[in-house]
Structure formats: C-alpha cells, structure tokens
Design a protein around this motif. Structure first.
Motif, PDB file in Angstrom:
ATOM      1  N   ALA A  91      -5.951  -4.034 -24.094  1.00 39.94           N
ATOM      2  CA  ALA A  91      -6.746  -3.011 -24.784  1.00 39.94           C
ATOM      3  C   ALA A  91      -6.773  -3.158 -26.303  1.00 39.94           C
ATOM      4  O   ALA A  91      -7.842  -3.155 -26.905  1.00 39.94           O
ATOM      5  CB  ALA A  91      -6.272  -1.611 -24.404  1.00 39.94           C
ATOM      6  N   ILE A 117     -15.120   2.669 -31.774  1.00 42.96           N
ATOM      7  CA  ILE A 117     -14.594   2.576 -30.416  1.00 42.96           C
ATOM      8  C   ILE A 117     -13.919   3.904 -30.098  1.00 42.96           C
ATOM      9  O   ILE A 117     -13.065   4.366 -30.847  1.00 42.96           O
ATOM     10  CB  ILE A 117     -13.578   1.427 -30.259  1.00 42.96           C
ATOM     11  CG1 ILE A 117     -14.234   0.092 -30.602  1.00 42.96           C
ATOM     12  CG2 ILE A 117     -13.017   1.410 -28.832  1.00 42.96           C
ATOM     13  CD1 ILE A 117     -13.272  -1.078 -30.633  1.00 42.96           C
ATOM     14  N   PRO A 157     -11.616   5.689 -27.366  1.00 38.34           N
ATOM     15  CA  PRO A 157     -10.782   5.469 -26.179  1.00 38.34           C
ATOM     16  C   PRO A 157     -10.704   6.727 -25.309  1.00 38.34           C
ATOM     17  O   PRO A 157     -10.639   7.850 -25.826  1.00 38.34           O
ATOM     18  CB  PRO A 157      -9.419   5.138 -26.775  1.00 38.34           C
ATOM     19  CG  PRO A 157      -9.405   5.839 -28.097  1.00 38.34           C
ATOM     20  CD  PRO A 157     -10.825   5.897 -28.575  1.00 38.34           C
ATOM     21  N   ALA A 172     -16.927   0.075 -21.779  1.00 39.41           N
ATOM     22  CA  ALA A 172     -15.951  -0.978 -21.544  1.00 39.41           C
ATOM     23  C   ALA A 172     -14.761  -0.393 -20.809  1.00 39.41           C
ATOM     24  O   ALA A 172     -14.319   0.704 -21.124  1.00 39.41           O
ATOM     25  CB  ALA A 172     -15.498  -1.587 -22.866  1.00 39.41           C
ATOM     26  N   GLY A 173     -14.248  -1.148 -19.845  1.00 39.42           N
ATOM     27  CA  GLY A 173     -13.060  -0.658 -19.184  1.00 39.42           C
ATOM     28  C   GLY A 173     -12.695  -1.404 -17.928  1.00 39.42           C
ATOM     29  O   GLY A 173     -13.456  -2.215 -17.405  1.00 39.42           O
ATOM     30  N   ASN A 178     -12.272  -5.900 -19.785  1.00 39.76           N
ATOM     31  CA  ASN A 178     -11.226  -5.723 -20.784  1.00 39.76           C
ATOM     32  C   ASN A 178     -10.690  -7.075 -21.265  1.00 39.76           C
ATOM     33  O   ASN A 178      -9.509  -7.268 -21.407  1.00 39.76           O
ATOM     34  CB  ASN A 178     -10.103  -4.865 -20.193  1.00 39.76           C
ATOM     35  CG  ASN A 178      -9.198  -4.293 -21.249  1.00 39.76           C
ATOM     36  OD1 ASN A 178      -9.599  -4.107 -22.385  1.00 39.76           O
ATOM     37  ND2 ASN A 178      -7.961  -4.015 -20.877  1.00 39.76           N
ATOM     38  N   ILE A 187     -18.654   1.839 -28.787  1.00 35.70           N
ATOM     39  CA  ILE A 187     -18.080   1.442 -27.505  1.00 35.70           C
ATOM     40  C   ILE A 187     -17.215   2.581 -26.988  1.00 35.70           C
ATOM     41  O   ILE A 187     -16.363   3.101 -27.709  1.00 35.70           O
ATOM     42  CB  ILE A 187     -17.238   0.153 -27.655  1.00 35.70           C
ATOM     43  CG1 ILE A 187     -18.117  -0.999 -28.156  1.00 35.70           C
ATOM     44  CG2 ILE A 187     -16.569  -0.201 -26.320  1.00 35.70           C
ATOM     45  CD1 ILE A 187     -17.342  -2.239 -28.550  1.00 35.70           C
ATOM     46  N   MET A 240     -14.446   3.369 -24.217  1.00 35.02           N
ATOM     47  CA  MET A 240     -13.517   2.477 -23.521  1.00 35.02           C
ATOM     48  C   MET A 240     -12.442   3.224 -22.757  1.00 35.02           C
ATOM     49  O   MET A 240     -11.886   4.202 -23.248  1.00 35.02           O
ATOM     50  CB  MET A 240     -12.872   1.556 -24.563  1.00 35.02           C
ATOM     51  CG  MET A 240     -11.944   0.533 -24.022  1.00 35.02           C
ATOM     52  SD  MET A 240     -11.348  -0.472 -25.420  1.00 35.02           S
ATOM     53  CE  MET A 240     -10.599  -1.797 -24.531  1.00 35.02           C
ATOM     54  N   THR A 266      -8.960   2.136 -20.168  1.00 39.21           N
ATOM     55  CA  THR A 266      -8.150   1.082 -19.568  1.00 39.21           C
ATOM     56  C   THR A 266      -6.987   1.701 -18.801  1.00 39.21           C
ATOM     57  O   THR A 266      -6.689   2.882 -18.949  1.00 39.21           O
ATOM     58  CB  THR A 266      -7.598   0.117 -20.646  1.00 39.21           C
ATOM     59  OG1 THR A 266      -6.678   0.821 -21.486  1.00 39.21           O
ATOM     60  CG2 THR A 266      -8.711  -0.483 -21.481  1.00 39.21           C
ATOM     61  N   THR A 318      -5.513   2.768 -23.390  1.00 39.45           N
ATOM     62  CA  THR A 318      -6.178   3.999 -23.829  1.00 39.45           C
ATOM     63  C   THR A 318      -5.362   5.235 -23.467  1.00 39.45           C
ATOM     64  O   THR A 318      -5.402   6.231 -24.175  1.00 39.45           O
ATOM     65  CB  THR A 318      -7.622   4.101 -23.267  1.00 39.45           C
ATOM     66  OG1 THR A 318      -7.595   4.016 -21.838  1.00 39.45           O
ATOM     67  CG2 THR A 318      -8.504   2.999 -23.842  1.00 39.45           C
TER      68      THR A 318
END
Length: 190
Positions: free
Chosen positions: A30, A45, A47, A67-68, A82, A97, A99, A101, A105
């Motif tokens: 990440a 970004i 999270p 994203a993830g 990722n 973005i 995101m 994860t 995150t």
C-alpha cells in the motif's frame, strides 16, 4: 524525542496518537503504491478501510480511479490492484485515487488521530527522515503487518528509518523491540 515501532495494525487499534507523529509503513504494497502514485503525478489519494466506503466515495468523486485488493487480488470493477507497477504516469497524472487494501489502508485509518500522519516505505526513507527531524515530537513507526500479524518487510523498513533518525539525533529514547529492529537493520544494511 521518543521513537516506538508498533509491530502490526492490530497493536494500534484504539490507541490515541494525537500527541505523536505517525509513519504508516506497508512496503508490500500500500505505501509503496501511494509513494509511486504521487511520484507519477497523482493529485490525491484517499485511503479507505472498506470496499463499500470506496464505492460510496466514488459517488462524490465521479472521475476518481479505484485501486485496491483483498488478499493480494485486485477487486472486481476497480481500475487498479495494489502493485506499484500499475500506477504509470500516463494513467494517473492529475487524478484522484480512492484506495482500499487488506492492511495498509486499515493502518492509516487506525492512525488518523495522529498529530501528523505520513506514509513510509523504502522508496521515501530519506524524505521521511528529513520530515521527522523538523520537530522533536515523539514518533510512532506503525508497521501494517499482514493479516494483523508481524511482517518482517515492514519492520525492517521501520528499523532503517529509526536507525537513520538515531544517526542524526543522539537524544532518542527507544524501547527494546524498537532497538532490536534497529540492530537487525544494521546487520542487513551493512
């Protein structure tokens, strides 16, 4: 100044970081993704801990990229997984973005109360050390870990950051766990 390395996000849950600077470290992947994305021109970004929160945020940030991953696998319908290799300049420059994860995150969210919050990895060690040296406030190096457990890749990065801080500032206090990671990073980097 006091520096503490926290071994995984599990050990950070519910903790108040409002008086400390916190560096979240999730080198696989990440924080490495975030650093790469910023280096390649990402605008922002955001999270998120949960997939549903990302999807809800997409309604507000219509042009944002998603994203993830979960357990290392790209989430269906997301633009990116990722891997830092996916975040090429031509795809993300000037883009937002959103995101999520499995680990990184969540660690960021658990440290949101921090006086100052940074992301760290091998890609930005020098910059993080410079930023942390600007004041003498206590520092937490929060390793994301893997599935709530200790992860050596994050811990070594934290040990290197702490080692570099100790080389610059002689009045640093550390606990035994932190000192052991500094000594381990010495063995590996020398």
């Amino acid at each position: 100044m006091k520096i503490e390395i926290i071994s995984s996000v599990k050990d950070a849950l519910g903790r108040d970081f409002s008086k400390e600077k916190v560096v979240v470290i999730d080198v696989l992947r990440a924080t490495s993704v975030m650093i790469t994305a910023f280096l390649n021109g990402a605008k922002d970004i955001y999270p998120f801990k949960d997939i549903k929160d990302v999807k809800n945020a997409k309604e507000k940030h219509k042009t944002a990229l998603l994203a993830g991953e979960r357990k290392g696998i790209k989430i269906d319908s997301f633009d990116f997984g990722n891997s830092p290799l996916e975040f090429k300049k031509e795809k993300i420059e000037n883009k937002e973005i959103l995101m999520t994860t499995s680990n990184g995150t969540r660690a960021i969210e658990s440290a949101i109360s921090a006086k100052k919050l940074y992301i760290g990895g091998y890609l930005n060690i020098s910059g993080i050390v410079e930023k942390l040296m600007e004041t003498d406030e206590d520092i937490i190096l929060l390793c994301s870990g893997t599935d709530n457990e200790f992860s050596l890749d994050d811990a070594l990065c934290a040990g290197i950051i702490c080692k570099k801080l100790m080389e610059k500032e002689k009045e640093i206090k550390v606990n035994d766990f932190t000192l052991s990671l500094v000594k381990l990073s010495n063995l590996i980097t020398s």
